[in-house]
Design an enzyme around this catalytic site. Structure first.
Site, PDB file in Angstrom:
ATOM      1  CB  CYS A 236      -0.931  -0.014   1.199  1.00 27.27           C
ATOM      2  SG  CYS A 236      -1.893  -1.543   1.354  1.00 27.27           S
ATOM      3  CB  ALA A 238      -0.093   6.043  -2.539  1.00 28.49           C
ATOM      4  N   PRO A 239       2.040   7.632  -0.537  1.00 31.61           N
ATOM      5  CG  PRO A 239       2.752   9.705   0.304  1.00 31.61           C
ATOM      6  CD  PRO A 239       2.112   8.405   0.727  1.00 31.61           C
ATOM      7  CG  ASP A 260      -1.917   2.937  -3.191  1.00 23.53           C
ATOM      8  OD1 ASP A 260      -1.136   3.102  -2.244  1.00 23.53           O
ATOM      9  OD2 ASP A 260      -3.152   3.061  -3.077  1.00 23.53           O
ATOM     10  CG  ASP A 325       2.443   2.132   6.296  1.00 30.19           C
ATOM     11  OD1 ASP A 325       2.457   2.002   7.529  1.00 30.19           O
ATOM     12  OD2 ASP A 325       2.209   3.211   5.731  1.00 30.19           O
ATOM     13  CB  CYS A 375      -0.071   6.190  11.118  1.00 28.84           C
ATOM     14  SG  CYS A 375      -1.382   6.458   9.898  1.00 28.84           S
TER      15      CYS A 375
END
Length: 456
Positions: A236, A238-239, A260, A325, A375
């Site tokens: 995953c 991006a960015p 992505d 992530d 996060c």
């Protein structure tokens, strides 16, 4: 160019989130302490006292970047006759590609007569050291002609805004609110903020040398520890911040596949890697839950038709290392001036994270390493996913996530004490005036695949 104060809407407490976090804690702990969640919510509303840059070590050393920043702050302090603008700049003692800049601490800024009002997203960025860009401006003083009435400030009363800092205006109202105008660029150049974090101009450091990045985000790539000849998957991506970091850690050797779901996001990955002149990254549009070939899609093994560079779907067990992530509720972001996420949205993430994890296990070679990170601060998206994965996939073994900068997993989860010490969680009670602890909320777990799981 007029100097102005910059204000934003104040923090709006999302009671629904707070109740959800409390319910999680009640479910896993016999002795529930309500102050734990109150401390967490309070911490999330504050601004970290440190700024971290990740250095492109393919072009420059972290020590050289430190010297550039020190000279810059000395020059700025002399220009504005403010000695306190000389921030403390240090090399991170554990991560060789990270430079840490300290806050000036409490500042006695006074609001100016003229005021610019920004939205909460822009306000949070300003407190972390960003300038005010055009799209973030909600209100501005009227121009001398009085012709443009859009974005007037009379609807923003004193009780509905908070003071962020002072800066210099670079855009007039016609540049922000004119007909068919889409503002681009810096509207207000920040000179000082109440957080005391530095605002660094674009001419200080070339964009191909450094990237502003949260410390735990940098750490999770070091935990994966990719090697030069590895086949690496960023599921995953991006960015592209972590993707570009993986490429740098590998000396721009080997193969990194970045995925992505949307073309626009994949274009951002490509731009980020081009910014650092990286050639080992190959980006594709793909939903990573479907990145592995299904049994009906299997084809005979040959170099030409099974090349990773042909893109997904990939053969099972194609990658040496995988970074997941995962998409998450992002409740670890700081400062949170507003958060409108609902409990139903919060609950939608763990099922997606499990699907992605299952895909990752299928794509990982025996002996390969998988790093799972988020996060966010919820139990279900962090320790909950780790516990589920260990029960679901006997081939996966939890390993210590080193180097260790954060704290252990949350007590009371389904993880054993040994497993809890393997993962890293950033957030209360691990707080204080320490650049390893005063970060965003984050979670990292590292797995090794011991056996094949029967996929071929």
């Amino acid at each position: 160019m007029n100097e102005v104060e910059v204000s934003s809407s104040p923090f709006v407490n999302n009671l629904e989130i707070e109740l959800y976090l409390k319910s999680e804690l009640k479910d896993v702990k016999e002795e529930y302490n309500e102050f734990e969640i109150e401390d967490l919510v309070s911490w999330l509303c504050t601004t970290p006292k440190y700024t971290t840059f990740r250095v492109n070590t393919l072009l420059v050393s972290a020590c050289e970047v430190c010297n550039i920043l020190r000279h810059y702050f000395q020059k700025q302090a002399a220009k504005h006759e403010r000695s306190e603008m000389v921030h403390d700049v240090t090399l991170h003692p554990t991560l060789p590609d990270v430079v840490v800049i300290g806050s000036m601490g409490a500042t006695e800024l006074k609001p100016l007569e003229k005021e610019v009002i920004v939205d909460t997203i822009c306000g949070a960025a300003v407190l972390r050291g960003a300038h005010v860009f055009g799209p973030g401006v909600m209100g501005m003083p009227t121009d001398t002609s009085g012709r443009c009435k859009k974005g007037l400030q009379k609807c923003y009363t004193e009780g509905s805004k908070v003071f962020l800092g002072n800066g210099v205006v670079h855009m007039e109202r016609k540049h922000l609110y004119g007909k068919d105008v889409k503002p681009v660029g810096i509207a207000v150049e920040m000179l000082a903020t109440v957080s005391g974090l530095p605002t660094i101009s674009n001419d200080c450091l070339s964009p191909n040398l450094v990237l502003l990045q949260n410390l735990p985000s940098v750490l999770c790539c070091h935990v994966l520890d990719p090697q030069q000849k590895d086949m690496v998957l960023d599921m995953c991506a991006a960015p592209g911040n972590k993707t570009s970091h993986l490429a740098m850690l590998m000396g721009d050797q080997g193969v990194i596949v970045a995925l992505d779901k949307t073309e626009a996001k994949v274009n951002n990955i490509v731009k980020r890697c081009a910014q650092f002149s990286l050639h080992s990254v190959h980006a594709f549009v793909c939903d990573s839950t479907s990145a592995a070939q299904k049994p009906a899609e299997k084809i005979e093994s040959c170099e030409k038709c099974n090349s990773l560079l042909d893109g997904p779907p990939f053969r099972p067990e194609s990658f040496d290392r995988i970074l997941l992530d995962a998409p998450c509720s992002a409740l670890g972001q700081r400062p949170q001036l507003a958060n409108k996420i609902t409990v139903s949205q919060l609950k939608s993430y763990p099922p997606l994270q499990r699907k992605l994890f299952q895909s990752a296990v299928s794509l990982l070679k025996p002996g390969g390493v998988l790093v799972y990170s988020t996060c966010t601060v919820t139990l279900a998206e962090n320790e909950g996913v780790v516990s589920w994965a260990l029960a679901q996939f006997p081939s996966m073994r939890l390993q210590p996530a080193v180097p260790v900068l954060g704290g252990p997993g949350r007590p009371g989860s389904d993880l054993t004490e040994e497993q809890r010490l393997c993962v890293q969680r950033f957030g209360p009670p691990l707080t204080g005036d320490n650049f390893n602890h005063d970060t965003v909320g984050f979670f990292i777990a590292r797995f090794r695949k011991e056996t094949s799981d029967g996929v071929t």
